[in-house]
Structures are given as C-alpha cells and as structure tokens.
Design a protein around this motif. Structure first.
Motif, PDB file in Angstrom:
ATOM      1  N   ALA A  92      -2.130  -1.015  -3.298  1.00  0.00           N
ATOM      2  CA  ALA A  92      -1.922  -0.131  -2.151  1.00  0.00           C
ATOM      3  C   ALA A  92      -1.823  -0.888  -0.830  1.00  0.00           C
ATOM      4  O   ALA A  92      -1.055  -0.512   0.044  1.00  0.00           O
ATOM      5  CB  ALA A  92      -3.052   0.896  -2.085  1.00  0.00           C
ATOM      6  N   PHE A  93      -2.595  -1.958  -0.692  1.00  0.00           N
ATOM      7  CA  PHE A  93      -2.669  -2.651   0.598  1.00  0.00           C
ATOM      8  C   PHE A  93      -2.051  -4.042   0.560  1.00  0.00           C
ATOM      9  O   PHE A  93      -2.324  -4.874   1.410  1.00  0.00           O
ATOM     10  CB  PHE A  93      -4.129  -2.710   1.066  1.00  0.00           C
ATOM     11  N   PHE A  94      -1.174  -4.265  -0.420  1.00  0.00           N
ATOM     12  CA  PHE A  94      -0.533  -5.562  -0.557  1.00  0.00           C
ATOM     13  C   PHE A  94       0.417  -5.836   0.604  1.00  0.00           C
ATOM     14  O   PHE A  94       1.163  -4.974   1.045  1.00  0.00           O
ATOM     15  CB  PHE A  94       0.242  -5.613  -1.878  1.00  0.00           C
ATOM     16  N   ASP A  95       0.383  -7.075   1.080  1.00  0.00           N
ATOM     17  CA  ASP A  95       1.282  -7.527   2.150  1.00  0.00           C
ATOM     18  C   ASP A  95       2.345  -8.419   1.510  1.00  0.00           C
ATOM     19  O   ASP A  95       2.039  -9.500   0.994  1.00  0.00           O
ATOM     20  CB  ASP A  95       0.474  -8.305   3.191  1.00  0.00           C
ATOM     21  N   ILE A  96       3.588  -7.966   1.533  1.00  0.00           N
ATOM     22  CA  ILE A  96       4.678  -8.677   0.855  1.00  0.00           C
ATOM     23  C   ILE A  96       4.880 -10.099   1.401  1.00  0.00           C
ATOM     24  O   ILE A  96       5.420 -10.965   0.716  1.00  0.00           O
ATOM     25  CB  ILE A  96       5.991  -7.860   0.917  1.00  0.00           C
ATOM     26  N   ARG A  97       4.413 -10.354   2.590  1.00  0.00           N
ATOM     27  CA  ARG A  97       4.557 -11.697   3.164  1.00  0.00           C
ATOM     28  C   ARG A  97       3.807 -12.749   2.356  1.00  0.00           C
ATOM     29  O   ARG A  97       4.113 -13.932   2.445  1.00  0.00           O
ATOM     30  CB  ARG A  97       4.071 -11.703   4.613  1.00  0.00           C
ATOM     31  N   ASP A 103       8.499 -20.773   5.690  1.00  0.00           N
ATOM     32  CA  ASP A 103       9.943 -20.875   5.908  1.00  0.00           C
ATOM     33  C   ASP A 103      10.714 -19.731   5.255  1.00  0.00           C
ATOM     34  O   ASP A 103      11.945 -19.711   5.291  1.00  0.00           O
ATOM     35  CB  ASP A 103      10.467 -22.216   5.366  1.00  0.00           C
ATOM     36  N   GLY A 104      10.011 -18.798   4.615  1.00  0.00           N
ATOM     37  CA  GLY A 104      10.670 -17.656   3.989  1.00  0.00           C
ATOM     38  C   GLY A 104      11.097 -17.896   2.551  1.00  0.00           C
ATOM     39  O   GLY A 104      11.787 -17.070   1.962  1.00  0.00           O
ATOM     40  N   ASN A 105      10.706 -19.021   1.974  1.00  0.00           N
ATOM     41  CA  ASN A 105      11.042 -19.318   0.585  1.00  0.00           C
ATOM     42  C   ASN A 105       9.984 -18.711  -0.340  1.00  0.00           C
ATOM     43  O   ASN A 105       8.792 -18.733  -0.021  1.00  0.00           O
ATOM     44  CB  ASN A 105      11.094 -20.833   0.354  1.00  0.00           C
ATOM     45  N   PRO A 106      10.416 -18.194  -1.505  1.00  0.00           N
ATOM     46  CA  PRO A 106       9.437 -17.637  -2.437  1.00  0.00           C
ATOM     47  C   PRO A 106       8.471 -18.712  -2.921  1.00  0.00           C
ATOM     48  O   PRO A 106       8.867 -19.841  -3.193  1.00  0.00           O
ATOM     49  CB  PRO A 106      10.271 -17.119  -3.601  1.00  0.00           C
TER      50      PRO A 106
END
Length: 197
Positions: A92-97, A103-106
């Motif tokens: 419920a409270f997961f932050d996708i970041r 740098d935005g890489n997975p």
C-alpha cells in the motif's frame, strides 16, 4: 441423517456437516455446495446455504473453526495478523522510486530490499537483438495492486463500512409519515380509487 442436536455446540448433524464442508474440500466457501454435501436438498441449496450462514449457531461454529484453523496454519506457516498487515502495508505504501538508482536506471534484483520486493507482483526481462544489429533489454515490472492493499488495510482498521444504513432524521416530516404508515395506522388509497365513477 437425523436432525438431532450434537452435544457441545448445539448444531444439528446436518449443520455440523455444513460447517465442515463449508470450510474445506470441494465445497469450501460455497454455501450452496456445502449445503448439498451436508445432505440438504439440491433444490433450493443456494437459499439453504445462505440461511445457514445467517444462523447464529452456524456462524459461531464457523468463526470458532476459522480461529482454530488460522491458529494452526499460523503456527505451521508463521502466518499471523501482524505479518499479513506488514505485507499489505508494504504494498500500500510502496514508493516506486526504490526500484531505481539516482540516475534513473533499474536496480539489479539482488539489490532490492525486502520491502521493495514485497510490492512487486511480477518482473519480466525480454532480451532482443543480435550481435550485428545490437542487443537490448526490456524490463517489465508489474506492481501489486496498491488500491486493493489500501482497501484491505482500511477494512481491517474499520475505516470502511460496506453496510448501507438507511434512515431519516426524526424531525423530518417524511419520518413522521413513514412511522405512521409502518404502525399500520394509515392506509394509502390508490389515486384510481379516488376518481368519481
């Protein structure tokens, strides 16, 4: 099958069988099938099952058996309320970041923390291309349903009430009319019968 009372729980033999079938086997959580399996008539088994679920003795027996089963499973599988709530909270409270570096890489899967991994429903890696044209990778990440997790948590905490309560304020003239009609003191005459003949 007789309708004699069983000692201890006050249920008839058929009611006790209904409870057993409703909680396990092919009829699990299907009131109609559980009623049939307990020996009730197949005709009207849906209504019979629903009626049995509303029966206070049957409902109490179901509650008691669920508590016993949940305690047994909880001990065997280390499943307890707190663990379920914790997992729902992670979704419920997961932050996708948390899936990406600065740098935005997975992030590689091995670097994802337990909280992050708990919020993932699935990950699919698709590699394409060849040595001549170049290679590439597509990463498909499916997150667990946040809204559903929030809904379940809200229900658990009593923040959601699905029961519809219909009522009117006591000072409302419609409430007075409704009370009058419910008491049987007044009768409404259809307009057609008021017309002159």
């Amino acid at each position: 099958m007789s309708g004699k009372k069983l000692t201890g729980n006050g249920l008839t033999e058929k009611q006790a069988l209904f409870v057993a079938h409703y909680l396990s086997g092919p009829a699990a959580l299907n009131a109609a099938k559980a009623a049939e399996a307990a020996g009730y008539s197949a005709n009207g088994s849906r209504q019979t099952g629903e009626k049995l679920l509303r029966n206070p003795g049957v409902a109490a027996a179901l509650r008691e058996r669920r508590i016993e089963r949940n305690a047994r499973l909880g001990d065997e599988l280390d499943l307890h309320d707190a663990k379920v709530i914790t997992h729902l909270s992670r979704i419920a409270f997961f932050d996708i970041r948390k899936l990406f570096d600065d740098d935005g890489n997975p992030l590689p899967m091995g670097q994802l923390g337990e909280e992050t991994a708990a919020a993932l429903q699935s990950v699919e890696v698709v590699k394409f291309g060849n040595a001549d044209a170049g290679r590439g990778t597509i990463l498909k990440i499916r997150m667990a349903d946040k809204l559903r997790a929030l809904e379940l948590l809200a229900r658990h905490l009593g923040l959601l009430d699905d029961k519809l309560t219909v009522g009117v304020e006591p000072d409302n003239p419609l409430a007075e009319l409704l009370s009058f009609l419910q008491a049987g003191a007044g009768r409404i005459t259809p307009a057609a019968s008021l017309r002159p003949k």
